[in-house]
Design a protein around this motif. Structure first.
Motif, PDB file in Angstrom:
ATOM      1  N   GLY A   1       0.818  -1.211   0.000  1.00 56.11           N
ATOM      2  CA  GLY A   1       0.000   0.000   0.000  1.00 56.11           C
ATOM      3  C   GLY A   1       0.851   1.259   0.000  1.00 56.11           C
ATOM      4  N   VAL A   2       1.950   1.243   0.763  1.00 53.91           N
ATOM      5  CA  VAL A   2       2.862   2.389   0.778  1.00 53.91           C
ATOM      6  C   VAL A   2       3.477   2.585  -0.614  1.00 53.91           C
ATOM      7  CG1 VAL A   2       4.993   3.328   1.760  1.00 53.91           C
ATOM      8  CG2 VAL A   2       3.365   2.104   3.229  1.00 53.91           C
ATOM      9  N   ARG A   3       3.893   1.479  -1.239  1.00 51.15           N
ATOM     10  CA  ARG A   3       4.488   1.568  -2.578  1.00 51.15           C
ATOM     11  C   ARG A   3       3.468   2.032  -3.620  1.00 51.15           C
ATOM     12  NH1 ARG A   3       7.094  -3.195  -0.807  1.00 51.15           N
ATOM     13  NH2 ARG A   3       5.543  -4.504  -1.867  1.00 51.15           N
ATOM     14  N   THR A   4       2.198   1.740  -3.370  1.00 46.51           N
ATOM     15  CA  THR A   4       1.157   2.221  -4.290  1.00 46.51           C
ATOM     16  C   THR A   4       1.144   3.742  -4.324  1.00 46.51           C
ATOM     17  OG1 THR A   4      -0.212   0.254  -3.906  1.00 46.51           O
ATOM     18  CG2 THR A   4      -1.314   2.189  -4.818  1.00 46.51           C
ATOM     19  N   LEU A   5       1.289   4.376  -3.152  1.00 43.86           N
ATOM     20  CA  LEU A   5       1.386   5.836  -3.137  1.00 43.86           C
ATOM     21  C   LEU A   5       2.642   6.279  -3.884  1.00 43.86           C
ATOM     22  CD1 LEU A   5       0.335   8.579  -2.215  1.00 43.86           C
ATOM     23  CD2 LEU A   5       1.639   8.299  -0.101  1.00 43.86           C
ATOM     24  N   GLY A   6       3.730   5.526  -3.745  1.00 42.76           N
ATOM     25  CA  GLY A   6       4.941   5.844  -4.485  1.00 42.76           C
ATOM     26  C   GLY A   6       4.715   5.801  -5.989  1.00 42.76           C
ATOM     27  N   ARG A   7       3.897   4.852  -6.453  1.00 40.35           N
ATOM     28  CA  ARG A   7       3.559   4.793  -7.881  1.00 40.35           C
ATOM     29  C   ARG A   7       2.765   6.032  -8.295  1.00 40.35           C
ATOM     30  NH1 ARG A   7       0.720  -0.819  -9.120  1.00 40.35           N
ATOM     31  NH2 ARG A   7       0.766   0.060 -11.237  1.00 40.35           N
ATOM     32  N   GLY A   8       1.932   6.527  -7.376  1.00 38.88           N
ATOM     33  CA  GLY A   8       1.199   7.760  -7.661  1.00 38.88           C
ATOM     34  C   GLY A   8       2.147   8.940  -7.818  1.00 38.88           C
TER      35      GLY A   8
END
Length: 265
Positions: free
Chosen positions: A8-15
């Motif tokens: 989930g944290v990495r998903t924000l990084g993708r954003g």
């Protein structure tokens, strides 16, 4: 669960990565984020400057206490009040920004859907639905702030526990609100949305906590908001695909067609 949290944290990084590949698209979300941020600063700064007077008014019973106990009580209380205010500020900022900039954020999530490939969901969130979701988010944010405030009064561990609780619960609220547009576009009911968010709880909390922490950085909320909208689209898409796979796996397998009795040899 830990792996899912950091996913989930990495998903924000993708954003945030979308700032490099889709700069003009995400830049659309800066203006409403700046307006909402300015309104909140206009409230939070006077609150921070008046915390001393507020804590003195709340704790008249401590006027006769000797130092440093009186000062420790009032400083600790001031910190707890400000933590609760920040927990509420995240919800208010998100609700304000999404309401003010709804046309811009609609373009952002649609652009992200196209960039990810596949069929683009055709549904959209109406204006009054956006207003209603914003009011619900603020109301839940108030409850989180009150809970944070109450926890903060616990001896010794209150301040730390209140901070952790406020960030986690606020992050959970933000994640649900931010994924709303992508879920609405897929025609998902409130029950289906809750079911998907529950199935990916650790991932959702990881995304929400990371977003909330970015919002707490000075001026971070302005840059983070468009990235969070992009990332929430990715998150909603991942959860919807996971839900579709789980539903397909749970579907009963059709029995083989009846071919009749075997012929006698």
């Amino acid at each position: 669960m830990i792996s899912e949290f950091f996913t989930g944290v990495r998903t924000l990084g993708r954003g945030f990565g979308m700032w490099r590949t889709h700069t003009k698209l995400l830049a659309l979300g800066l203006i409403p984020a700046f307006i909402a941020f300015a309104l909140l600063v206009a409230v939070l700064v006077p609150l921070a400057l008046s915390l001393g007077a507020v804590t003195d008014w709340i704790t008249p019973f401590a006027d006769g206490w000797g130092q440093p106990w009186r000062q420790l009580l009032r400083v600790g209380l001031g910190i707890v009040i400000f933590i609760a205010a920040l927990a509420l500020a995240g919800a208010v900022f998100t609700a304000l920004t999404l309401t003010i900039g709804d046309p811009f954020y609609q373009r952002i999530w649609r652009g992200v859907e196209l960039a990810l490939g596949g069929d683009e969901p055709q549904g959209k969130t109406g204006f009054w639905t956006t207003i209603g979701e914003g009011i619900r988010l603020v109301a839940l944010g108030i409850l989180v702030a009150l809970l944070t405030l109450v926890i903060g009064f616990l001896p010794l561990v209150g301040g730390l526990l209140a901070t952790v609780t406020g960030v986690i619960l606020s992050g959970r609220l933000l994640a649900r609100e931010l994924t709303g547009r992508a879920f609405d576009a897929r025609g998902l009911t409130t029950y289906s949305r809750s079911e998907m968010l529950g199935a990916g709880r650790a991932r959702v909390i990881g995304f929400g906590v990371a977003t909330q922490l970015c919002f707490l950085v000075p001026l971070g909320a302005i840059i983070a908001m468009p990235a969070a909208v992009a990332a929430s689209t990715i998150l909603a898409r991942d959860l919807a695909e996971r839900g579709a796979l789980a539903e397909h796996a749970a579907a009963p397998t059709a029995p083989p067609p009846y071919t009749g009795p075997a012929e006698a040899r």
